[in-house]
Design an enzyme around this catalytic site. Structure first.
Site: not given
Ligand code: NAP
Length: 445
Positions: A43, A48, A51, A176, A180, A434, A439
């Site tokens: 984080c 977080c 980012k 995510y 982002e 407002h 709102e």
């Molecule tokens: P994610 O949100 O789970 O997204 C992974 C993406 O990669 C999805 O679109 C998934 O597609 C795709 N994917 C997975 N395996 C793949 C493969 N073998 N080949 C091609 N595409 C594939 O994961 P992330 O963005 O890496 O982030 C990890 C975690 O960190 C998140 O789940 C979240 O919990 C946390 N995070 C939170 C925040 C926040 O709170 N703002 C920010 C960053 C990260 P499908 O949809 O088809 O599975």
């Protein structure tokens, strides 16, 4: 009774581990924590916080343009290196705060790689220390693709030390991190192409918002290629060529894979001690964060459940109170609010419309799409969407969703209302502020 050096040794000083260590120490436990990298975990160092600083930094590209409609003029310029240096300084400040927090709490900090020798012993850089309980909070790391040329793929970690902005970025995934970081670099003028295997971005979120966001991202210049996989990466002169499974190829300078995260369980000696791991390598724990070995516990991303910082912190608190205190602090996994800090940002709490139809006998859906007042005098045509999902049987609001400026700040407040069981009638009886976007949530009819 066996004497141990400590009541608790925490392995990994990220959000969950540090919180558990501090609470346990406050409750009178003798606590040590070990960390092989910078304090604060994903984080603070590569997640977080940096980012969000990048999100703020890049969003000025739109804000400065909007300002023209309000009478401002002049050509602003952007210095990537300055953003990076200032970000590094802020992260170093947070690392120091984490150090002070541990020191003030009387927690002993060991630097280096830890390995479990037995169910009560941790070896850190050759020295063995024992504890009644061991908490594993080693987090996760970006998953790497299993394709030819995978070594050319970069993950989110690389983004935070990038020496110069690339011209073209290929982002694989549409969750995510992909959205982002894709938004950040698009705002900074990089040509961003998102390649996603699914039929729409952001699987698991409300469909209206997914489609809305897809259109808004494309309007900002992000190219989105759906139902497509990258099959191979190849070096081609100074560029990298991605071969796609639809037969196309795509040239890029920076192939970023954001395809999920893998729990950091390798090299800890867990399997040898009989600690059960899930299919994706996460530590399997019970409701009190105890693994299959009773003295070994785990919280946060290493358990491969909800990968969110506030959840890891809540789990750390639950663990510490459960084993070192008397209060019954429990984390509630229902209705966890969450935000994707893409641009525009998206935030949500509760059920999507699709889930509500599955869980409730009858559902009422309220929805509004509008241009926020701030953009009325700007050239930016970004639209905001808000959506409320109501269980028609008892009038309870079961889902609040928003994509648009301030979504995360607004949904955080609505999450409290939902925790309190607010009905649509309560939303209707609430006076709006407002003129705001918020709102809209109390004027939906
Ligand atoms: P994610 O949100 O789970 O997204 C992974 C993406 O990669 C999805 O679109 C998934 O597609 C795709 N994917 C997975 N395996 C793949 C493969 N073998 N080949 C091609 N595409 C594939 O994961 P992330 O963005 O890496 O982030 C990890 C975690 O960190 C998140 O789940 C979240 O919990 C946390 N995070 C939170 C925040 C926040 O709170 N703002 C920010 C960053 C990260 P499908 O949809 O088809 O599975």
């Amino acid at each position: 009774m066996t004497h141990h050096d400590y009541d608790l040794i925490v392995v990994g000083a990220g959000s969950g581990g540090v919180r558990a260590a501090r609470i346990a120490s406050e409750l009178g436990a003798r606590v040590a924590i070990c960390e092989m990298d910078r304090l604060g975990g994903t984080c603070v160092n590569v997640g977080c916080v940096p980012k969000k600083l990048f999100v703020y930094g890049s969003h000025f590209a739109y804000d400065l343009n909007d300002a023209r409609g309000y009478g401002w003029s002049g050509e602003p310029s952007f210095d990537w290196r300055r953003l990076l240096e200032n970000k590094n300084r802020e992260i170093a400040r947070l690392n120091a705060i984490y150090f002070e927090l541990l020191e003030r709490a009387g927690i002993e900090l060991f630097r280096g790689r830890a390995e479990l020798v037995d169910q009560n012993t941790v070896r850190i850089e050759g020295a063995e220390r024992t504890a009644t309980r061991i908490l594993i909070s080693t987090g996760g790391r970006p998953r790497r693709p299993d394709i030819p040329g995978a070594e050319l793929a970069l993950t989110s970690n690389a983004v935070f030390t990038l020496a110069a902005l690339p011209k073209r970025m290929l982002v694989v995934g549409a969750g995510y991190i992909a959205l982002e970081l894709g938004s950040v670099f698009c705002a900074l003028g990089v040509e961003v192409t998102i390649v996603h295997r699914g039929e729409e971005i952001l699987r698991g979120f409300d469909r209206d918002l997914r489609c809305h966001l897809h259109n808004e991202l494309e309007a900002k210049g992000v190219r989105i290629v759906l139902e497509t996989q990258v099959e191979e990466l190849r070096k081609r002169g100074p560029s990298i060529e991605a071969r796609l499974d639809n037969g196309d190829t795509l040239e890029t300078d920076f192939p970023l894979f954001a395809i999920g995260r893998t729990p950091n369980t390798l090299g800890l000696g867990l399997e040898a001690l009989g600690v059960e791991l899930g299919t994706r390598g996460g530590i399997v724990v019970d409701d009190d964060y105890t693994s299959s070995v009773p003295s070994i516990h785990a919280v946060g991303d290493v358990t491969d459940r909800v990968q969110l910082t506030p959840v890891a912190i809540g789990e750390g608190m639950h663990f510490a109170h459960r084993f070192f205190g008397e209060s019954e602090f429990r984390i509630d996994y229902r209705n966890i609010p969450t935000a994707v800090f893409c641009q525009p940002e998206l935030a949500t709490v509760g059920l999507t419309e699709e889930e509500a139809w599955h869980h409730c006998p009858d559902v009422r859906v309220y929805r509004s799409v509008f241009t926020p007042l701030k953009l009325a005098m700007s050239e930016r045509k970004e639209r905001t969407i808000v959506k409320l999902i109501v269980n028609a049987e008892d009038d309870r609001v079961v889902g609040c969703h928003m994509a648009g400026h301030g979504a995360a700040e607004i949904i955080q407040g609505l999450a409290v209302a939902m925790k309190a069981g607010a009905t649509k009638a309560v939303f209707d009886a609430t006076i709006g502020i407002h003129p705001t976007s918020a709102e809209e949530f109390v004027t939906l009819r």
